[in-house]
Design an enzyme around this catalytic site. Structure first.
Site, mmCIF file in Angstrom:
data_model
loop_
_atom_site.group_PDB
_atom_site.id
_atom_site.type_symbol
_atom_site.label_atom_id
_atom_site.label_comp_id
_atom_site.label_asym_id
_atom_site.label_seq_id
_atom_site.Cartn_x
_atom_site.Cartn_y
_atom_site.Cartn_z
ATOM 1 N N ARG A 27 -13.121 -4.786 -4.702
ATOM 2 C CA ARG A 27 -14.004 -4.235 -5.934
ATOM 3 C C ARG A 27 -13.709 -5.046 -7.187
ATOM 4 O O ARG A 27 -12.491 -5.671 -7.158
ATOM 5 C CB ARG A 27 -13.744 -2.870 -6.215
ATOM 6 C CG ARG A 27 -14.355 -1.793 -5.253
ATOM 7 C CD ARG A 27 -16.002 -1.749 -5.176
ATOM 8 N NE ARG A 27 -16.555 -0.827 -4.411
ATOM 9 C CZ ARG A 27 -16.906 -1.308 -3.239
ATOM 10 N NH1 ARG A 27 -16.776 -2.258 -2.753
ATOM 11 N NH2 ARG A 27 -17.796 -0.156 -2.543
ATOM 12 N N GLU B 268 -21.571 -6.344 -11.975
ATOM 13 C CA GLU B 268 -22.614 -6.900 -11.081
ATOM 14 C C GLU B 268 -24.072 -6.945 -11.463
ATOM 15 O O GLU B 268 -24.547 -5.493 -11.595
ATOM 16 C CB GLU B 268 -22.361 -6.546 -9.587
ATOM 17 C CG GLU B 268 -20.772 -6.951 -9.144
ATOM 18 C CD GLU B 268 -20.367 -6.562 -8.091
ATOM 19 O OE1 GLU B 268 -21.128 -5.703 -7.189
ATOM 20 O OE2 GLU B 268 -19.434 -6.806 -7.297
ATOM 21 N N ASP C 209 0.763 -1.039 0.068
ATOM 22 C CA ASP C 209 0.065 0.090 0.044
ATOM 23 C C ASP C 209 0.905 1.072 0.037
ATOM 24 O O ASP C 209 1.690 1.658 1.172
ATOM 25 C CB ASP C 209 -0.852 0.089 1.104
ATOM 26 C CG ASP C 209 -2.051 0.869 0.946
ATOM 27 O OD1 ASP C 209 -1.619 2.027 0.697
ATOM 28 O OD2 ASP C 209 -3.075 0.749 1.544
ATOM 29 N N ASP D 186 -15.820 -11.883 -4.012
ATOM 30 C CA ASP D 186 -17.103 -11.653 -3.626
ATOM 31 C C ASP D 186 -17.508 -10.388 -4.514
ATOM 32 O O ASP D 186 -18.811 -9.924 -4.308
ATOM 33 C CB ASP D 186 -16.965 -11.087 -1.954
ATOM 34 C CG ASP D 186 -18.553 -10.572 -1.749
ATOM 35 O OD1 ASP D 186 -19.449 -11.618 -1.552
ATOM 36 O OD2 ASP D 186 -18.531 -9.357 -1.223
ATOM 37 N N ALA E 51 -19.961 -9.545 1.261
ATOM 38 C CA ALA E 51 -19.183 -9.306 2.409
ATOM 39 C C ALA E 51 -19.330 -8.381 3.406
ATOM 40 O O ALA E 51 -18.985 -8.543 4.493
ATOM 41 C CB ALA E 51 -17.816 -9.160 1.705
ATOM 42 N N HIS F 15 -21.356 -10.375 -3.665
ATOM 43 C CA HIS F 15 -21.104 -9.029 -3.061
ATOM 44 C C HIS F 15 -21.740 -8.760 -1.850
ATOM 45 O O HIS F 15 -22.679 -7.845 -1.424
ATOM 46 C CB HIS F 15 -21.726 -7.869 -3.999
ATOM 47 C CG HIS F 15 -20.801 -6.669 -3.797
ATOM 48 N ND1 HIS F 15 -20.532 -5.734 -4.610
ATOM 49 C CD2 HIS F 15 -20.418 -5.986 -2.502
ATOM 50 C CE1 HIS F 15 -20.013 -4.475 -4.139
ATOM 51 N NE2 HIS F 15 -19.833 -4.785 -2.695
#
Length: 305
Positions: free
Chosen positions: A243, A272, A182, A267, A293, A291
């Site tokens: 995402r 979608e 990150d 997920d 989660a 989706h």
């Protein structure tokens, strides 16, 4: 002047607690489930505030077509479904709800991982079919495929609140080390979790398990592509509860079919809901959830992913 709030989420009804808070403030609120730009524009033409989810996206067309709009409230941690540049240009405030489902998403990532390493769906299905008593050989075939997390290198891509929560959970399973990528997080923050920050290529090449927890941006779109999968271990497991556009699904399909990587659990998908004709649904080494989660009884009254 009385303000008007329009809730456009189509996938779930807003919690009554939320609606009552708005009503008690003397504000009109209306829930109109929408599945297109034109529906949002027609339903919210007099709205001062939009409360939105991920679908439909809050596009420049929507924002520029609502003359009274002052604010867009996005349920969940992301703002990728709202055109931020257009909102900024128009002076429209955009908010989200960070931290609303940190525990749920980290839990779900662990659940997907364990469903792969411990073959929970397969064992449950065979046990329900009577194989424990009538076809023990089919169970024994799975026994040799079970894995442990202990001793493995775990990589985390995106080390915000959810990435940190996942690190806290996975540490209890005894990995040999936890590394993360990150570029916006300092090592002093990662030190709090016992995590070493490294570059993206190092996460790809060193990790036995990779869990993705970064936002969808221009910078992160298709960061997992053919090149990335080529750098991963053939035994690697990839988990994505962030995402869909972060992963190039064509590249993921190829990597799983050719065993460039061993397994994946996701997920989220690029589009979608995922089409029932998607070839991803036919891959035995890919587990997909819809989706969910960020969902739980606890978050239902506070917001959702």
């Amino acid at each position: 002047m009385k303000y008007k709030v329009v809730v456009t989420e189509k996938n779930r009804n807003p919690n009554e607690v939320t609606l009552n808070v708005i009503r008690d403030a003397g504000i009109d609120v209306e829930h109109v489930p929408c599945n297109s730009e034109d529906m949002v524009i027609d339903s919210a033409k007099n709205a001062d505030v939009l409360l939105v989810g991920t679908v439909p996206e809050t596009t420049a067309k929507i924002l520029s077509s609502l003359p009274n709009l002052k604010m867009v409230g996005r349920s969940g941690v992301g703002v990728d479904s709202v055109d931020l540049d257009e909102a900024t240009e128009l002076g429209i405030c955009v908010t989200n709800t960070p931290g609303i489902n940190t525990s749920e998403v980290a839990d779900h990532a662990m659940a997907l991982l364990l469903s792969i390493t411990r073959k929970i769906p397969e064992l449950t299905q065979k046990t329900s079919a009577g194989d424990w008593s009538n076809n023990r050989e089919s169970l024994d075939a799975i026994r040799g495929q079970l894995q442990r997390v202990a001793g493995k290198v775990v990589g985390i891509v995106g080390f915000g609140n959810i990435g940190g929560a996942f690190a806290t959970r996975i540490r209890g399973f005894g990995p040999s080390k936890i590394i993360a990528f990150d570029p916006y997080v300092p090592q002093t923050t990662a030190d709090l979790y016992g995590v070493e920050l490294v570059d993206f290529d190092s996460v790809l090449s060193q990790s036995d398990i990779i869990s993705v927890h970064m936002p969808a941006t221009v910078e992160t779109t298709h960061i997992f592509n053919d090149e990335a999968f080529n750098k991963m271990k053939n035994s690697a497991i990839l988990i994505n509860c962030a995402r869909g556009p972060i992963i190039d699904e064509t590249a993921l399909q190829k990597a799983l079919e050719t065993e460039e990587i061993a397994h994946a659990g996701i997920d989220v998908t690029e589009v979608e809901p995922i089409s029932e004709e998607s070839p991803l649904l036919n891959l035995s080494n890919l587990k997909i959830t819809p989706h969910f989660a960020g969902a739980s009884q606890a978050t239902a009254g506070e917001g959702s992913r």
